[in-house]
Design a protein around this motif. Structure first.
Motif, PDB file in Angstrom:
ATOM      1  N   ASP A 172       0.726  -1.312  -0.086  1.00 37.06           N
ATOM      2  CA  ASP A 172      -0.071  -0.029  -0.160  1.00 37.06           C
ATOM      3  C   ASP A 172       0.909   1.218   0.083  1.00 37.06           C
ATOM      4  OD1 ASP A 172      -2.308  -1.449   0.086  1.00 37.06           O
ATOM      5  OD2 ASP A 172      -2.505  -1.616   2.195  1.00 37.06           O
ATOM      6  N   GLY A 173       1.989   1.221   0.630  1.00 40.60           N
ATOM      7  CA  GLY A 173       2.805   2.408   0.939  1.00 40.60           C
ATOM      8  C   GLY A 173       3.936   2.608  -0.377  1.00 40.60           C
ATOM      9  N   SER A 174       3.913   1.618  -1.102  1.00 39.46           N
ATOM     10  CA  SER A 174       4.689   2.052  -2.289  1.00 39.46           C
ATOM     11  C   SER A 174       4.336   2.875  -3.231  1.00 39.46           C
ATOM     12  CB  SER A 174       5.120   0.756  -2.870  1.00 39.46           C
ATOM     13  OG  SER A 174       3.902   0.351  -3.566  1.00 39.46           O
ATOM     14  N   ASN A 175       2.813   3.180  -3.364  1.00 44.00           N
ATOM     15  CA  ASN A 175       2.414   3.931  -4.319  1.00 44.00           C
ATOM     16  C   ASN A 175       2.614   3.529  -5.871  1.00 44.00           C
ATOM     17  OD1 ASN A 175       1.046   5.716  -2.581  1.00 44.00           O
ATOM     18  ND2 ASN A 175       2.884   6.778  -2.274  1.00 44.00           N
ATOM     19  N   LEU A 176       2.990   2.413  -5.987  1.00 47.17           N
ATOM     20  CA  LEU A 176       3.271   1.753  -7.247  1.00 47.17           C
ATOM     21  C   LEU A 176       2.085   1.015  -7.685  1.00 47.17           C
ATOM     22  CD1 LEU A 176       6.709   0.222  -6.520  1.00 47.17           C
ATOM     23  CD2 LEU A 176       6.289   2.248  -7.936  1.00 47.17           C
ATOM     24  N   PRO A 177       1.956   1.001  -9.235  1.00 48.00           N
ATOM     25  CA  PRO A 177       0.770   0.288 -10.021  1.00 48.00           C
ATOM     26  C   PRO A 177       0.520  -1.063  -9.536  1.00 48.00           C
ATOM     27  CG  PRO A 177       2.009   1.507 -11.510  1.00 48.00           C
ATOM     28  CD  PRO A 177       2.798   1.454 -10.174  1.00 48.00           C
ATOM     29  N   ALA A 178      -0.738  -1.756  -9.339  1.00 46.04           N
ATOM     30  CA  ALA A 178      -0.942  -2.928  -8.841  1.00 46.04           C
ATOM     31  C   ALA A 178      -0.487  -4.159  -9.551  1.00 46.04           C
ATOM     32  CB  ALA A 178      -2.355  -3.150  -8.678  1.00 46.04           C
ATOM     33  N   CYS A 204       6.670  -9.100  -5.553  1.00 46.85           N
ATOM     34  CA  CYS A 204       6.952  -7.905  -6.488  1.00 46.85           C
ATOM     35  C   CYS A 204       7.551  -8.697  -7.493  1.00 46.85           C
ATOM     36  CB  CYS A 204       8.314  -7.055  -5.530  1.00 46.85           C
ATOM     37  SG  CYS A 204       8.467  -5.619  -6.483  1.00 46.85           S
ATOM     38  N   LEU A 205       7.126  -8.147  -8.853  1.00 42.06           N
ATOM     39  CA  LEU A 205       7.248  -8.773 -10.077  1.00 42.06           C
ATOM     40  C   LEU A 205       8.463  -8.114 -10.615  1.00 42.06           C
ATOM     41  CD1 LEU A 205       3.687  -9.430 -11.394  1.00 42.06           C
ATOM     42  CD2 LEU A 205       5.412 -11.065 -10.220  1.00 42.06           C
ATOM     43  N   GLY A 206       8.944  -7.001 -10.499  1.00 45.09           N
ATOM     44  CA  GLY A 206       9.784  -6.136 -10.805  1.00 45.09           C
ATOM     45  C   GLY A 206       9.475  -4.617 -10.897  1.00 45.09           C
ATOM     46  N   LEU A 207      10.434  -3.643 -11.008  1.00 49.26           N
ATOM     47  CA  LEU A 207      10.011  -2.457 -11.312  1.00 49.26           C
ATOM     48  C   LEU A 207      10.197  -1.635 -12.494  1.00 49.26           C
ATOM     49  CD1 LEU A 207      10.792  -1.232  -7.556  1.00 49.26           C
ATOM     50  CD2 LEU A 207       8.687  -2.282  -8.493  1.00 49.26           C
ATOM     51  N   ASN A 208      10.353  -2.426 -13.540  1.00 50.04           N
ATOM     52  CA  ASN A 208      10.363  -1.764 -14.836  1.00 50.04           C
ATOM     53  C   ASN A 208       9.087  -1.494 -15.396  1.00 50.04           C
ATOM     54  OD1 ASN A 208      13.342  -1.620 -14.959  1.00 50.04           O
ATOM     55  ND2 ASN A 208      13.386  -3.635 -15.195  1.00 50.04           N
ATOM     56  N   GLU A 209       8.796  -0.359 -15.939  1.00 54.73           N
ATOM     57  CA  GLU A 209       7.370  -0.373 -16.577  1.00 54.73           C
ATOM     58  C   GLU A 209       7.240  -0.778 -17.692  1.00 54.73           C
ATOM     59  OE1 GLU A 209       4.947   1.187 -15.661  1.00 54.73           O
ATOM     60  OE2 GLU A 209       5.029   2.951 -14.310  1.00 54.73           O
ATOM     61  N   LYS A 210       6.228  -1.547 -17.798  1.00 54.00           N
ATOM     62  CA  LYS A 210       5.829  -2.221 -18.836  1.00 54.00           C
ATOM     63  C   LYS A 210       4.472  -1.532 -19.443  1.00 54.00           C
ATOM     64  CE  LYS A 210       7.469  -6.701 -17.218  1.00 54.00           C
ATOM     65  NZ  LYS A 210       7.098  -7.943 -16.622  1.00 54.00           N
ATOM     66  N   VAL A 211       4.345  -1.413 -20.701  1.00 57.61           N
ATOM     67  CA  VAL A 211       3.124  -0.895 -21.065  1.00 57.61           C
ATOM     68  C   VAL A 211       1.865  -1.785 -21.248  1.00 57.61           C
ATOM     69  CG1 VAL A 211       1.845   0.339 -23.113  1.00 57.61           C
ATOM     70  CG2 VAL A 211       4.355   0.713 -22.799  1.00 57.61           C
ATOM     71  N   LYS A 263       6.838   7.081  -9.784  1.00 52.68           N
ATOM     72  CA  LYS A 263       8.039   7.379  -9.683  1.00 52.68           C
ATOM     73  C   LYS A 263       9.026   6.409 -10.894  1.00 52.68           C
ATOM     74  CE  LYS A 263      11.746   7.496  -6.438  1.00 52.68           C
ATOM     75  NZ  LYS A 263      12.903   7.122  -6.829  1.00 52.68           N
ATOM     76  N   ILE A 264       8.463   5.332 -11.220  1.00 49.19           N
ATOM     77  CA  ILE A 264       9.269   4.480 -11.773  1.00 49.19           C
ATOM     78  C   ILE A 264       8.920   4.996 -13.513  1.00 49.19           C
ATOM     79  CG2 ILE A 264       9.558   1.850 -13.051  1.00 49.19           C
ATOM     80  CD1 ILE A 264      10.090   2.459 -10.008  1.00 49.19           C
ATOM     81  N   SER A 265       7.935   5.578 -13.620  1.00 51.63           N
ATOM     82  CA  SER A 265       7.765   6.375 -15.031  1.00 51.63           C
ATOM     83  C   SER A 265       8.972   7.159 -15.693  1.00 51.63           C
ATOM     84  CB  SER A 265       6.476   7.063 -15.115  1.00 51.63           C
ATOM     85  OG  SER A 265       5.440   6.292 -14.238  1.00 51.63           O
ATOM     86  N   PHE A 266       9.398   7.936 -14.659  1.00 49.19           N
ATOM     87  CA  PHE A 266      10.427   9.013 -14.709  1.00 49.19           C
ATOM     88  C   PHE A 266      11.708   8.196 -15.843  1.00 49.19           C
ATOM     89  CE2 PHE A 266      14.283  11.208 -13.539  1.00 49.19           C
ATOM     90  CZ  PHE A 266      13.955  12.490 -14.181  1.00 49.19           C
ATOM     91  N   HIS A 267      12.001   7.188 -15.352  1.00 53.01           N
ATOM     92  CA  HIS A 267      13.200   6.198 -15.818  1.00 53.01           C
ATOM     93  C   HIS A 267      12.954   5.700 -17.223  1.00 53.01           C
ATOM     94  CE1 HIS A 267      14.964   7.140 -12.043  1.00 53.01           C
ATOM     95  NE2 HIS A 267      14.186   6.723 -11.169  1.00 53.01           N
TER      96      HIS A 267
END
Length: 1607
Positions: free
Chosen positions: A433-439, A462-469, A548-552
């Motif tokens: 909940d606190g990560s503010n990352l997409p589900a 946690c499946l990984g933090l690289n944005e996938k479209v 936050k991950i989107s920025f990278h």
């Protein structure tokens, strides 16, 4: 010896060595990494269960006094005892792993047999300790011990800055297995240990199916001498203290300074420990309950048994883990072998290391570590568990051997997830909940039963933090229900509406940017905008939310945007996307370039030769050109509104594209963003400076909007005022803060809900006197009903203290991030300020700061003010004004200013100097966020808090009294004579000065004054009324002349500062004394505070601090002491005064009688004792009147008692006078007489004059002409005998003021004006705002009734100026009350009705007005009358019902009777409507009875009779009783004539003409509606455009044409 020991312990090297085992302290420090060392030894693993549960109990405690140091004491009480035993028996503590420890006895193999015996003896004695020790209440401590022996390998690894060690080998595995087999109080020997031990010495018990054994006891031979045996064994221990050092537990306690050794040891110790050792100010700072994120990493190896092989893998993993953690300020706390694997306990958020987005950083780090370690040769499996929450972070152990560790349920959960979910990265629900990352970055895992964890909640991978479209998943999501209103953001929506209109008209691009800190509700604003933007046809709103991950991710924002534009978000398969794309771009892009879209939209067009030869830069340009063409085509068909939430995460390439887009294509872009942490990229800066960009900085919600939000969130129609104050103050207007505070309250179950009751049904008690006083605005009411027609109200659980609640972990974390970003010196300043309280002065802060100079402190404060940690104010009035209004939304014009970073850049020297000057000028500061103060306060240890609270109390107590203007006395007269309140030792001179401040003289002074008694002035006999009047007025004129001519020794140099002293001295002092557990002294000051607030007219604040006092009263034990008896009496007296002011007379009477009982002045309860007491008091009065005592001859304690008695009696006679029962008049007379006697006995001029005036008023109201005249004469004689200086001036001003008030009540309007004018001059010269405003209020009413409008307007201007300058809500409310009266009865407009209505609407929840029974009654009733006259009955009922809630609060005050007379007029007008509609029934009779009972009350005053008789006459004429109508009309006319009440006389004459004659008035129809439309303004009258004579005809004529003419 002790001095030598203390000197040794203070050395840095000794402190560092205390954190390390002898194995390291006396090691060889080989530079090789990893290095391996082998030896033999015995291992002891001690597990102490029960501490985790205790930590959890403390971490979830409700109040701030839970104290981490209490937890430290309990932990170390047990652990230090174990450590001491281990050290005494020659052991070396290798590791503290939370609430467990690992000890080593390192010896040659041949000595193992004997050493095992020693270790078993040690183990049994440890168990014996816990049998002997008293276990803390509610704490279940269980100790389990495992022993192993054999070959051990030590592995040292790390990098250039940090070294770590661990022990490995079969013995390490064995000792953990042995401990796991142990039950409570067991000692288990591993199989190898059992093989190596001396079996003849040990009695064992076999464990079924196990080779390990359980030790029962030692069985040495009869001749065995354990001491000799032990000493022989210790001779083989290298570092066991012996000889001269035998009194030391460790040889490491005696280390001499050695820079090289110290440098080597430092590498094994965490940096925050080294900081604490270097900075003595921070000692104890590191032990706290703190929100952190735990990352537990476990590495399982392919070849477990070979240390040399796994050493390189551990070294590689450690170096990488350290480098990853360093980026986000995480740290490795422990490394140990754990269940056949190596485990790293990593922590984010240690003291001084807290950063924003901690949880996201922890997950990022976990994924990075997982990916790296999975590739390391020899590592078979990597498992990581991540958990977030509050744990204990602190130093655990003994003074000579301890470690910094973490203990708590979250540590256990992270460890268990790591073991039960191998080969993946897992996290708990708090982290999720606190990560503010997409589900879609996570996957929920099946629940497993994990040892030692009752309920870990959902577990996620946690499946990984690289944005996938993930097309369609980056959309903006609203967490609110569909019908939830957008609160407090009208201005922001107006900005959008304006920009939208401009976009539609001009057809050029517009950008609207909303900047606000996290928690300000930006997403909610965008959701509302999305709904509004989508409403028109041909409008397409595309809303996305970034992370936050989107920025990278390069071009990610535009990728998602274009997918939505092209409709790919609804496609379920890549083939569907590919077909859709082919159709949409075939006219814009050649087929061979379709493969450009492969990577960005995850499709599979064939790659052409031309494309394969293109450079990445050219591909990007081609792609951008294509997107631009698509958008140009799209906007020709429909308007696009692009909404981006969290736009600070837009990547640089996307910013550049957006910047080109707004120059080329007409598009409306709306963004919300948090402030940029650094200077934004060039494209973002260009957009912000663009002429078509509107950049809005969001403000916070206003207090009323927070109230609305709370009521809507809880679905209640009202909340307690205490809860309202707590949430408004604590949230600072930030919606997220408000929600978290509410969740915290709900978690601790302090909120109760029940169905709303009507006020009439509520039985009023002290506890519910102010309940459910805060309601939402009317337009919020539909959202507060739980179902149709059902309303609930919110209550607080009895006894809860909101201000002492510990802040929620989420908000505490925000504050810790800000604290940890400061320098250590700034942290210390903030923490010291937190001890003082929310508000503090620079003088007091300087007093408690250790070793600071003023210049350094001012510079630090200036920096912290600029960083929004503190706000500074010049006065308490500025502070109160700021608290009423939060920061509002405003527009920033970046085109006309240079772009600055948010917080990252340092202040310029010039800015800093300017801010320093402001801090010096202001001297009063306040925490911007109360949560910061609470968080910083909790960082202190209990003993440190006490020292600082004591410093504060000693500093404040010198000023803890009334201000210089008011004579430096007590708010409760002579109070300090009763209670020993001083913390400092007083000399005789100080005592005398305090006594003199109360008018108390020394014995020698009294005897001198008795020998020279002055001659007494006597009024001449047989004087006429005119002569008496002239003497009185001439006397006051002379006093004023003397005041104006000789100001130096008469006029005070400054106005009253009591309110400011109350806020910055007395109230903080009371709170410091509570913290010091000086309850009797704290009670004294809380009673002073309550009394002060009653003087200032704030009944709620008085009530609140009386409740604090009541809690302290219950803690006092010596109930029979006189001081406590007096405090009880004072407490009930003040309670009675609050109840009296609130119109709760039954409760007030009960409280006052209790107070008198404590003072040994029983008030009679039956007629017999009443008659007897009356006789006694009459005799006393005669006796006391005949005496000529001198002021100051009584002891202070007696004076305090008499003043309190007089205060109680003065309220009692007013309460009894309200009652119409005949015998109550005698009770009232007795109370008035007892007040006189108590006052005369004080021998105090002011008290005597006050009593004479009260006695005169009592007899005025009861109609005893001769008696009241006599006592007014006595008042004047007393005044004429006083010197015109000092305190006597205040007595004279009070007398003029009170006489003016009495004359107004009695209807002597001319004399009331004369006296009031003089009282006003005197109070204004004395600079007393508390008296100044009241005399203006009364003077305005006298002038109003006399129709002296020019003077009235002058007084109103003075009243307005005062209300604005002083921010005085009472004066402003009274001003509007008079303005409404002028419109209703005088026939012109001074302030418009709309302005008056707006004032009432904005301030009806103000606690000063709401808990003062007369003023809002008058305002509501005037508005109701206005609407009744206009026959707007819906609005009439709305305000009449509001007024009705105040009618029951009967107080015998001028204001109440003003209000009730207006209320009765509204009811009379409503009766006329009821008669018209033939619905009157018995309403007329009831109304007449109510009016008659009002007139019959002794406390009302004849000045109100003309209006009440006028209303009675109208009721009679409506009921067809011409005779009674005629009687009351003529009586009212006669009274108006006698009193000089021109206003009422004119209206009565017009009514008589209207009712009695068949003149043209009878046929004028709705005369008042025509009159209202033509009411002139005062400016028109003052300029001569309208004659006053014409204005006087603008009266409301009460209609009687509803009946046939009864005459």
């Amino acid at each position: 010896m002790n001095a030598r020991r203390a000197e040794l312990q203070d050395r840095a090297i000794v402190k560092i060595a205390a954190h390390l085992p002898d194995l390291i302290v006396y090691g060889d420090f080989s530079p090789e990494r990893p290095s391996v060392k082998c030896f033999d030894g015995v291992l002891m693993f001690v597990d102490i269960s029960g501490f985790t549960a205790m930590t959890e109990k403390f971490s979830t405690a409700m109040y701030m006094d839970r104290g981490a140091e209490q937890l430290v004491e309990i932990l170390n009480y047990y652990i230090s005892a174990i450590v001491e035993k281990v050290l005494i028996f020659g052991g070396d503590i290798l590791k503290f792993a939370g609430d467990a420890l690992l000890a080593l006895w390192k010896v040659e193999r041949k000595q193992l047999k004997n050493i095992i015996t020693v270790v078993i003896k040690c183990s049994l004695e440890i168990h014996g300790l816990f049998e002997a020790k008293e276990v803390e209440e509610g704490l279940d401590i269980r100790v389990k011990i495992g022993l192993a022996a054999g070959h051990i390998t030590m592995l040292v690894f790390g990098d250039d800055t940090r070294n770590y060690f661990l022990v490995t080998g079969q013995a390490v595995d064995d000792v953990r297995l042995a401990q796991n087999m142990a039950q409570m109080n067991d000692v288990i020997l591993s199989p190898n240990c059992w093989q190596l031990c001396d079996r003849n010495m040990i009695e064992i018990e076999r464990i079924p199916d196990q080779r390990a054994v359980k030790v029962s006891f030692l069985k040495p031979p009869p001749t065995f001498n354990f001491d000799e045996f032990f000493n022989k064994c210790m001779a083989f221990m290298d570092y066991y203290p012996s000889g001269d050092h035998k009194n030391f537990l460790r040889l490491a306690c005696m280390l001499e300074s050695d820079p090289d050794l110290e440098l080597s040891l430092q590498k094994y110790v965490m940096e925050i420990i080294l900081k604490q050792i270097d900075d003595k100010q921070l000692r104890g700072y590191l032990s706290e309950l703190r929100p952190v994120t735990i990352v537990f990493v476990n590495l399982m190896f392919k070849e477990q048994d070979k240390a040399e092989v796994i050493g390189s893998a551990i070294q590689a993993a450690c170096v990488h883990i350290t480098s990853v953690l360093k980026v986000f300020r995480g740290q490795i706390n422990k490394v140990f072998m754990f269940d056949k694997g190596c485990s790293f306990l990593c922590v984010f958020g240690f003291p001084g290391e807290k950063v924003p987005d901690e949880i996201t950083h922890a997950l990022e780090s976990a994924v990075d570590i997982f990916d790296f370690c999975s590739q390391v040769h020899k590592i078979r499996t990597v498992s990581i568990g991540v958990a977030s929450g509050i744990v204990f972070c602190g130093i655990v152990g003994h003074t000579v051997r301890h470690e910094y560790t973490v203990i708590g349920q979250k540590v256990n959960i992270a460890a268990r997830m790591m073991m039960y979910y191998p080969g993946i990265v897992t996290c708990d629900s708090v982290t999720y909940d606190g990560s503010n990352l997409p589900a879609y970055f996570f996957k929920e895992l099946p629940k497993k039963v994990m040892k030692g964890v009752a309920d870990a909640g959902p577990v996620y991978q946690c499946l990984g933090l690289n944005e996938k479209v993930m097309f369609g998943m980056a959309c903006l999501i609203c967490n609110r229900s569909e019908g939830y209103p957008l609160l407090g953001r009208v201005r922001e929506i107006d900005y959008f509406t304006s920009a939208m209109e401009d976009f539609l008209i001009r057809s050029c691009s517009r950008v609207l940017m909303f900047e606000g800190l996290p928690g300000y509700g930006k997403s909610q604003i965008l959701m509302k905008i999305k709904c509004l933007a989508s409403e028109p046809e041909n409008h397409r709103a595309i809303a996305i939310a970034l992370t936050k991950i989107s920025f990278h991710q390069n071009f990610y924002t535009i990728q998602i945007f274009m997918a939505n534009v092209l409709g790919l978000d609804t496609c379920k398969h890549y083939k569907e996307r590919q077909t859709s794309l082919q159709n949409k771009v075939k006219m814009l892009l050649d087929d061979k370039f379709h493969c450009l879209l492969n990577d960005i939209f995850h499709v599979q067009f064939p790659v052409s030769r031309e494309m394969s030869k293109m450079s990445p830069l050219r591909k990007q340009k081609q792609l951008e050109a294509l997107f631009m063409k698509i958008l140009e085509k799209t906007v020709r068909e429909e308007r696009i509104i692009f909404i981006i939430d969290e736009a600070q995460f837009v990547d640089g390439t996307s910013w550049a594209f957006i910047e080109k887009l707004i120059r080329s294509v007409p598009i409306f872009i709306i963004m919300s963003l948090s402030p940029f942490p650094d200077i934004p990229c060039a494209a973002a800066s260009a957009i912000m400076k663009n002429r078509n960009t509107t950049y809005i900085t969001l403000g916070t919600m206003q207090p009323q909007e927070i109230r609305d939000k709370v009521c809507v969130d809880l679905s209640v129609s009202s909340i307690p005022r205490e809860l309202d104050l707590y949430l408004v103050e604590g949230s600072c207007g930030i919606p997220f803060y408000c929600e978290e505070l509410l969740k915290n309250l709900d978690h601790h179950k302090v909120l109760l809900f029940q169905q709303a009751e009507t006020e009439e049904k509520t039985n009023v008690t002290w506890s519910n006197l102010f309940k459910n006083s805060v309601r939402p605005t009317e337009d919020m009411e539909p959202y507060t009903n739980i179902s149709e027609g059902r309303k609930e109200v919110c209550y607080l659980v009895s006894g809860v203290r909101l201000k002492n609640l510990s802040p929620p972990a989420s908000l505490k974390e925000i504050s810790l991030v800000q604290l940890d970003s400061m320098s250590l010196s700034h942290q210390m300043l903030v923490r010291c300020a937190a001890i003082i309280g929310l508000t503090f002065t620079t003088e007091l802060l300087f007093e408690i700061l250790p070793c600071w100079n003023m210049k350094t402190m001012i510079k630090a404060l200036a920096t912290l003010v600029k960083s929004n940690v503190f706000d500074c104010f010049r006065s308490s009035k500025d502070l109160q004004l700021a608290l009423k209004q939060n920061v509002t939304t405003f527009e920033v014009h970046y085109r006309s200013m240079s772009l600055k970073s948010n917080e990252g850049l340092a202040l310029s020297e010039e800015e800093l100097r300017e801010m320093e000057g402001e801090v010096i000028e202001c001297h009063m500061l306040r925490f911007c966020r109360p949560i910061m103060q609470k968080t910083a306060y909790e960082l202190w240890l209990k003993d440190q808090k006490k020292v600082l609270h004591l410093k504060c109390a000693r500093f404040l107590e010198e000023s803890a009294h009334r201000c210089n203007h008011c004579g430096n006395g007590d708010f409760i007269p002579y109070h300090h004579f009763i209670v020993d309140i001083r913390l400092n030792t007083l000399d005789i001179r100080t005592v005398k000065n305090m006594a003199k401040s109360q008018g108390y003289k020394a014995e020698e002074e009294v005897s001198f004054s008795k020998s020279e008694l002055p001659k007494k002035y006597k009024f001449p006999e047989n004087r006429s009324d005119a002569e008496t009047r002239n003497i009185i007025l001439h006397f006051f004129d002379n006093v004023i002349a003397k005041m104006e001519s000789s100001q130096d020794d008469i006029i005070p140099l400054e106005s009253c500062q009591c309110e400011e002293l109350l806020q910055i001295v007395i109230l903080p002092l009371a709170q410091h004394l509570v913290a010091l557990e000086e309850n009797n002294k704290a009670l004294y000051y809380f009673l002073e505070v309550a009394s002060a607030y009653l003087i200032l007219g704030d009944n709620y604040k008085a009530y609140m601090y009386l409740d604090e006092g009541e809690r302290l009263l219950k803690t006092l034990t010596n109930e029979h002491s006189w001081s406590q008896t007096f405090e009880h009496a004072t407490f009930y007296s003040l309670k009675g005064q609050v109840c009296f002011n609130m119109g709760q007379m039954v409760l007030a009477k009960k409280m006052l009688k209790k107070a008198l009982k404590f003072l040994n002045r029983m008030f009679p309860s039956n007629v017999i004792t009443l008659i007897f007491q009356m006789h006694v008091e009459k005799n006393r009065l005669s006796h006391l009147m005949a005496l000529h005592p001198q002021e100051g001859s009584l002891p202070g304690k007696k004076l305090a008692q008499l003043h309190l008695q007089a205060s109680c009696f003065s309220l009692l006679w007013k309460i009894y006078s309200l009652n119409l029962f005949f015998h109550y008049k005698y009770y009232g007379q007795l109370a008035a007489m007892m007040q006189m006697n108590a006052s005369l006995e004080t021998q105090n001029n002011f008290q005597i004059i006050k009593a004479f005036l009260d006695y005169s008023l009592y007899h005025h109201l009861t109609g005893y002409q001769g008696v009241w005249f006599k006592y007014e004469t006595l008042v004047m004689e007393q005044l004429l005998n006083l010197p015109v200086k000092g305190e006597a001036i205040k007595i004279m001003a009070y007398a003029a003021d009170t006489l003016g008030h009495i004359k107004l009540l009695m209807g002597h309007l001319d004399l009331a004006i004369e006296l009031g004018s003089r009282a006003y001059k005197m109070w204004s010269l004395l600079q007393n705002p508390n008296k100044y405003h009241m005399v203006l209020c009364r003077l305005s009413k006298s002038l109003f009734l006399k129709s002296r409008y020019k003077h009235l307007v002058q007084v109103l201007e003075l009243l307005w100026d005062f209300s604005v300058t002083e921010e005085h809500i009472f004066s402003k409310a009274f001003f509007y009350f008079v303005c409404l009266d002028i419109m209703l009865y005088s026939g012109f407009i001074y302030r418009t009705f709309e302005e008056c209505l707006e004032f009432v609407h904005n301030n009806e929840d103000n606690r000063i007005l709401k808990f003062q029974s007369g003023l809002l009654l008058g305002l509501y009733s005037c508005i109701a009358v206005w609407y009744a006259r206009l026959q707007q009955w819906h609005d009439f009922h709305r305000f009449s019902n509001k007024a009705k809630t105040f009618v029951a609060r009967r107080t015998p005050t001028f204001l109440y009777y003003e209000g009730i007379s207006r209320y009765m007029e509204g009811q009379v007008l409503h009766l006329q409507k009821q008669i018209e509609e033939r619905k009157a029934q018995n309403s007329g009779v009831k109304l007449l009875k109510a009016l008659e009972s009002l007139v019959a009350e002794d406390t009302i005053g004849p000045v109100f009779y003309p209006r009440l008789y006028h209303l009675m006459a109208y009721v009679y004429i409506l009921m067809g009783d011409a005779h009674s109508c005629d009687f009351f009309l003529n009586t009212a006319l006669e009274l108006s004539e006698t009193q000089g009440n021109l206003l009422e006389k004119c209206w009565l004459s017009m009514s008589k003409e209207w009712w009695y004659s068949a003149s043209e008035f009878m046929f004028m129809g709705d005369h008042w509606l025509q009159t209202v439309l033509s009411l002139p303004t005062w400016d028109q009258i003052a300029s001569g455009n309208v004659a006053l004579q014409d204005v006087q005809r603008n009266k409301f004529l009460m209609r009687v044409n509803i009946l046939d003419n009864p005459f």
